[in-house]
Design an enzyme around this catalytic site. Structure first.
Site, PDB file in Angstrom:
ATOM      1  N   ASP A  45       5.215   3.476  -7.653  1.00  0.00           N
ATOM      2  CA  ASP A  45       4.860   4.220  -7.631  1.00  0.00           C
ATOM      3  C   ASP A  45       5.758   5.301  -8.073  1.00  0.00           C
ATOM      4  OD1 ASP A  45       3.705   7.363  -6.609  1.00  0.00           O
ATOM      5  OD2 ASP A  45       6.162   7.484  -5.545  1.00  0.00           O
ATOM      6  N   TYR A  50      10.340  11.754 -12.741  1.00  0.00           N
ATOM      7  CA  TYR A  50      11.421  10.850 -12.464  1.00  0.00           C
ATOM      8  C   TYR A  50      12.450  10.670 -13.694  1.00  0.00           C
ATOM      9  CZ  TYR A  50       8.980  10.344  -8.464  1.00  0.00           C
ATOM     10  OH  TYR A  50       8.399  10.822  -6.959  1.00  0.00           O
ATOM     11  N   LYS A  78       2.489  10.682 -11.698  1.00  0.00           N
ATOM     12  CA  LYS A  78       2.118  12.091 -11.216  1.00  0.00           C
ATOM     13  C   LYS A  78       2.847  12.288 -13.099  1.00  0.00           C
ATOM     14  CE  LYS A  78       4.468  10.888  -7.291  1.00  0.00           C
ATOM     15  NZ  LYS A  78       5.373   9.878  -7.843  1.00  0.00           N
TER      16      LYS A  78
END
Length: 309
Positions: A45, A50, A78
């Protein structure tokens, strides 16, 4: 248990356990990803937000070069809130960083819009230091763009992250594609039963992040967790990770420590009585409104979570 999977509403299988890369220590994410995949993990993930997808990509490349097959790995990332009006561009940036042609699952990270023309690509701020949020933007607009990606071959499926019951109930009536998952903070101190129940009803798979709470969380010393750990002869961490799998949810274990990454694979079976111990603990916390959410960026937006209302 390491190879256990759950079936998504797309028909695809998602692993029960994945490696999370949020706040991964710079310089250690590559080796963490490579180690995890070489040692049996099948789910990674990550997220543009990030700021470490280049390192994740290097770890993927190392694992693939060692013989791990791309088709055997489930990779989800994402779209960040500065790209919610430019979803495809956000995807392209992630694919380039990861060194991939496609991801298995693409998620809306948060249902809000941060200023796409702000003073920072990820965290634009106003002169007073607060987040540069475009208020009044409709989160359902991002989902329309997400749906348009499905036929591109660049995403196998789409889903959401950090969606409350309220936001899901706004999204579902206009969604042509039901989200495959809702990735939420989930642990015994934040059961989010109202969201979990709605997702189950609608066939949306739950993926739990921050399953241990966070630094300083009392979960690992909570009485029912310790009791089950002693009963099973495992660590409290193992119980907290196994809790999700026993409920039929995928859980993300975050670490850059090779030994810990390996140890986190030690998922054990929990029966109905074991789960009741943890459920009763959660129910008491909710009844007292002593729930604890550890991940809640200062967006200044009301997302509809009962613990933040």
């Amino acid at each position: 248990m390491a190879d256990k999977t759950f079936k998504l509403n797309t028909g695809a299988e998602i692993p029960a356990l994945g490696l999370g890369t949020w706040q991964g220590e710079p310089g250690k994410v590559k080796s963490a990803v490579a180690h995890a995949l070489k040692n049996g993990y099948k789910l990674i993930d990550c997220a543009y937000c990030y700021g470490n997808e280049d390192e994740v990509g290097e770890g993927l490349a190392e694992a693939f070069a060692s013989g791990v097959k791309r088709e055997d790995v489930f990779i989800m990332t994402k779209v960040w809130a500065t790209y919610n009006t430019r979803v495809e561009l956000g995807l392209e940036k992630s694919l380039k960083a990861l060194g991939l042609d496609y991801v298995d699952l693409y998620l809306v990270h948060w249902p809000l819009l941060l200023n796409p023309e702000g003073n920072d690509d990820r965290f634009p701020k106003l002169p007073d230091g607060s987040r540069d949020v475009i208020h009044g933007w409709d989160h359902r607009e991002a989902w329309k763009q997400m749906e348009a990606l499905v036929n591109s071959g660049k995403v196998k499926a789409i889903g959401v992250c950090n969606y409350s019951k309220k936001y899901l109930e706004e999204l579902l009536p206009v969604a042509k594609i039901v989200p495959a998952i809702n990735q939420i903070e989930n642990h015994p101190a934040l059961p989010q039963t109202e969201i979990v129940d709605l997702c189950k009803e609608k066939g949306i798979h739950i993926v739990a992040y921050s399953p241990l709470g966070s630094t300083g969380s009392p979960l690992q010393t909570a009485e029912p967790v310790v009791k089950l750990a002693e009963k099973k002869g495992v660590s409290p961490v193992t119980i907290l990770l196994s809790h999700h799998v026993a409920r039929g949810h995928t859980v993300l274990a975050k670490s850059v420590n090779p030994d810990r990454i390996t140890a986190n694979k030690n998922i054990v079976d929990l029966d109905a009585d074991d789960l009741k111990l943890l459920d009763d603990y959660s129910a008491e916390i909710v009844s007292k409104k002593e729930w604890k959410r550890y991940v809640y960026p200062p967006f200044g937006v009301q997302f509809g979570f009962p613990d933040k209302s």
